[in-house]
Motif scaffolding. Sequence first.
Motif, PDB file in Angstrom:
ATOM      1  N   GLY A 123       0.810  -1.217   0.000  1.00  0.00           N
ATOM      2  CA  GLY A 123       0.000   0.000   0.000  1.00  0.00           C
ATOM      3  C   GLY A 123       0.839   1.261   0.000  1.00  0.00           C
ATOM      4  N   TRP A 124       0.173   2.385  -0.140  1.00  0.00           N
ATOM      5  CA  TRP A 124       0.848   3.676  -0.137  1.00  0.00           C
ATOM      6  C   TRP A 124       0.975   4.191   1.293  1.00  0.00           C
ATOM      7  N   ARG A 125       2.076   4.872   1.579  1.00  0.00           N
ATOM      8  CA  ARG A 125       2.295   5.457   2.890  1.00  0.00           C
ATOM      9  C   ARG A 125       2.548   6.955   2.741  1.00  0.00           C
ATOM     10  N   GLY A 126       1.992   7.728   3.672  1.00  0.00           N
ATOM     11  CA  GLY A 126       2.141   9.167   3.619  1.00  0.00           C
ATOM     12  C   GLY A 126       2.946   9.692   4.792  1.00  0.00           C
ATOM     13  N   ASP A 127       3.624  10.806   4.585  1.00  0.00           N
ATOM     14  CA  ASP A 127       4.401  11.448   5.633  1.00  0.00           C
ATOM     15  C   ASP A 127       4.342  12.953   5.400  1.00  0.00           C
ATOM     16  N   ASN A 128       4.745  13.710   6.413  1.00  0.00           N
ATOM     17  CA  ASN A 128       4.875  15.152   6.250  1.00  0.00           C
ATOM     18  C   ASN A 128       6.260  15.550   6.721  1.00  0.00           C
ATOM     19  N   THR A 129       7.169  15.665   5.781  1.00  0.00           N
ATOM     20  CA  THR A 129       8.547  15.956   6.146  1.00  0.00           C
ATOM     21  C   THR A 129       8.774  17.440   6.407  1.00  0.00           C
ATOM     22  N   ASP A 130       7.798  18.297   6.046  1.00  0.00           N
ATOM     23  CA  ASP A 130       7.864  19.693   6.487  1.00  0.00           C
ATOM     24  C   ASP A 130       7.810  19.748   8.014  1.00  0.00           C
ATOM     25  N   TYR A 131       6.950  18.922   8.585  1.00  0.00           N
ATOM     26  CA  TYR A 131       6.756  18.872  10.038  1.00  0.00           C
ATOM     27  C   TYR A 131       8.047  18.443  10.749  1.00  0.00           C
ATOM     28  N   VAL A 132       8.580  17.286  10.372  1.00  0.00           N
ATOM     29  CA  VAL A 132       9.796  16.805  11.031  1.00  0.00           C
ATOM     30  C   VAL A 132      11.018  17.604  10.592  1.00  0.00           C
ATOM     31  N   GLY A 133      11.008  18.102   9.348  1.00  0.00           N
ATOM     32  CA  GLY A 133      12.127  18.899   8.861  1.00  0.00           C
ATOM     33  C   GLY A 133      12.259  20.217   9.602  1.00  0.00           C
ATOM     34  N   PHE A 134      11.118  20.845   9.919  1.00  0.00           N
ATOM     35  CA  PHE A 134      11.169  22.089  10.689  1.00  0.00           C
ATOM     36  C   PHE A 134      11.754  21.838  12.073  1.00  0.00           C
ATOM     37  N   MET A 135      11.320  20.772  12.734  1.00  0.00           N
ATOM     38  CA  MET A 135      11.839  20.487  14.069  1.00  0.00           C
ATOM     39  C   MET A 135      13.332  20.198  14.019  1.00  0.00           C
ATOM     40  N   ARG A 136      13.771  19.464  13.013  1.00  0.00           N
ATOM     41  CA  ARG A 136      15.195  19.145  12.875  1.00  0.00           C
ATOM     42  C   ARG A 136      16.001  20.413  12.619  1.00  0.00           C
ATOM     43  N   GLY A 137      15.472  21.301  11.781  1.00  0.00           N
ATOM     44  CA  GLY A 137      16.153  22.556  11.508  1.00  0.00           C
ATOM     45  C   GLY A 137      16.216  23.455  12.732  1.00  0.00           C
ATOM     46  N   TYR A 138      15.110  23.508  13.488  1.00  0.00           N
ATOM     47  CA  TYR A 138      15.065  24.330  14.697  1.00  0.00           C
ATOM     48  C   TYR A 138      16.114  23.860  15.699  1.00  0.00           C
ATOM     49  N   ARG A 139      16.175  22.573  15.934  1.00  0.00           N
ATOM     50  CA  ARG A 139      17.144  22.047  16.892  1.00  0.00           C
ATOM     51  C   ARG A 139      18.574  22.299  16.422  1.00  0.00           C
ATOM     52  N   GLY A 140      18.789  22.176  15.119  1.00  0.00           N
ATOM     53  CA  GLY A 140      20.119  22.435  14.599  1.00  0.00           C
ATOM     54  C   GLY A 140      20.537  23.886  14.752  1.00  0.00           C
ATOM     55  N   GLN A 141      19.568  24.794  14.655  1.00  0.00           N
ATOM     56  CA  GLN A 141      19.867  26.214  14.725  1.00  0.00           C
ATOM     57  C   GLN A 141      19.872  26.752  16.148  1.00  0.00           C
ATOM     58  N   PHE A 142      18.916  26.300  16.955  1.00  0.00           N
ATOM     59  CA  PHE A 142      18.716  26.880  18.278  1.00  0.00           C
ATOM     60  C   PHE A 142      18.979  25.916  19.436  1.00  0.00           C
ATOM     61  N   GLY A 143      19.358  24.690  19.132  1.00  0.00           N
ATOM     62  CA  GLY A 143      19.659  23.723  20.176  1.00  0.00           C
ATOM     63  C   GLY A 143      18.445  23.402  21.026  1.00  0.00           C
ATOM     64  N   ASP A 144      18.641  23.397  22.337  1.00  0.00           N
ATOM     65  CA  ASP A 144      17.564  23.034  23.262  1.00  0.00           C
ATOM     66  C   ASP A 144      16.729  24.239  23.705  1.00  0.00           C
ATOM     67  N   GLN A 145      16.954  25.380  23.102  1.00  0.00           N
ATOM     68  CA  GLN A 145      16.175  26.569  23.458  1.00  0.00           C
ATOM     69  C   GLN A 145      14.690  26.314  23.227  1.00  0.00           C
ATOM     70  N   ALA A 146      13.876  26.536  24.250  1.00  0.00           N
ATOM     71  CA  ALA A 146      12.431  26.332  24.130  1.00  0.00           C
ATOM     72  C   ALA A 146      11.822  27.425  23.255  1.00  0.00           C
ATOM     73  N   PRO A 147      10.847  27.088  22.397  1.00  0.00           N
ATOM     74  CA  PRO A 147      10.246  28.106  21.524  1.00  0.00           C
ATOM     75  C   PRO A 147       9.536  29.222  22.293  1.00  0.00           C
ATOM     76  N   GLY A 148       8.978  28.895  23.480  1.00  0.00           N
ATOM     77  CA  GLY A 148       8.237  29.890  24.244  1.00  0.00           C
ATOM     78  C   GLY A 148       6.887  30.183  23.615  1.00  0.00           C
ATOM     79  N   THR A 149       6.468  31.435  23.668  1.00  0.00           N
ATOM     80  CA  THR A 149       5.238  31.880  23.004  1.00  0.00           C
ATOM     81  C   THR A 149       5.598  32.373  21.611  1.00  0.00           C
ATOM     82  N   VAL A 150       4.922  31.825  20.600  1.00  0.00           N
ATOM     83  CA  VAL A 150       5.313  32.086  19.214  1.00  0.00           C
ATOM     84  C   VAL A 150       4.143  32.674  18.432  1.00  0.00           C
ATOM     85  N   LEU A 151       4.393  33.758  17.719  1.00  0.00           N
ATOM     86  CA  LEU A 151       3.410  34.358  16.807  1.00  0.00           C
ATOM     87  C   LEU A 151       3.752  33.912  15.395  1.00  0.00           C
TER      88      LEU A 151
END
Length: 282
Positions: free
Chosen positions: A97-125
């Motif tokens: 069968g076909w399988r779906g994923d959203n790599t924008d979702y996991v890619g954003f988290m991976r990019g955020y951690r790479g750029q900002f480390g363990d810094q918590a996002p806090g309140t985000v607009l």
Amino acid sequence: MLKLGLIGKGISRSQSARLHVLLGRMCGIDVTYDYLDSEKIADFDLIGQLTACAKDGYAGVNVTHPYKTAARKLIQRRKRLPEALGAVNTVVFREDGWRGDNTDYVGFMRGYRGQFGDQAPGTVLQMGAGGVGLAVAFGLHGLGADRILIHDKDADRGHELVATLKAGGANVAFIAEADLSDAIRNADGLINCTPVGMNQYPGSPIDAALLGGQKWAFDAVYTPVETAFLHSAQKAGLSVMTGFELFFFQGIEAFEVFSGTQIDGDAARVEYFNAYPEALTG
């Protein structure tokens, strides 16, 4: 041979092909990557196109605007995709069968951690509640954001995203135009998920006068990489993450899903910039 492609509308300027071909070369895999533009396909139909790709030997395809939501309704999700995230940008064709994923979702988290480390996002607009906004907002929730504030000129679309995020357990609210300036000033993080800032839509979605005091900013736009918004944010003392990070890591995540290989992100970055130095500035 790994046969891949991209389904979307008006995708001639996409850089996905060169990224996937390069990643394949790093792994010793010959990769072809076709652009399947709905504007150029007579009587285009998403399910018909996906079926044709599966029959024609594609290992998988990426799906972009405006078909991510429709693809999610057609395809069984992968386990790592949140149930409430109603969009798919990566489809893999398997015998079972076909399988779906959203790599924008996991890619954003991976990019955020790479750029900002363990810094918590806090309140985000976050400006923008479209397809990429959906994935990024779920990424914020996955990163543990205290509160997510959504603004979109299309209030109905904004409220729809808020309801979707609430269904996924996020602390989220819609911000109306009248309250936007205060929300921007009081946020820890600022995100642009609108087209404003792209080469064809110059400008910034956030007034530079409102910047300063926030901690970080991200712009999903990556053509150009150096957007007016990020330039103003950096000038105001914010740490910034460019749209290239999302493009790069969502592409790596997709290739790993397609090929079953693991990519060294640092090595891939060096290879990519050596091959395409103009990607540093867009």
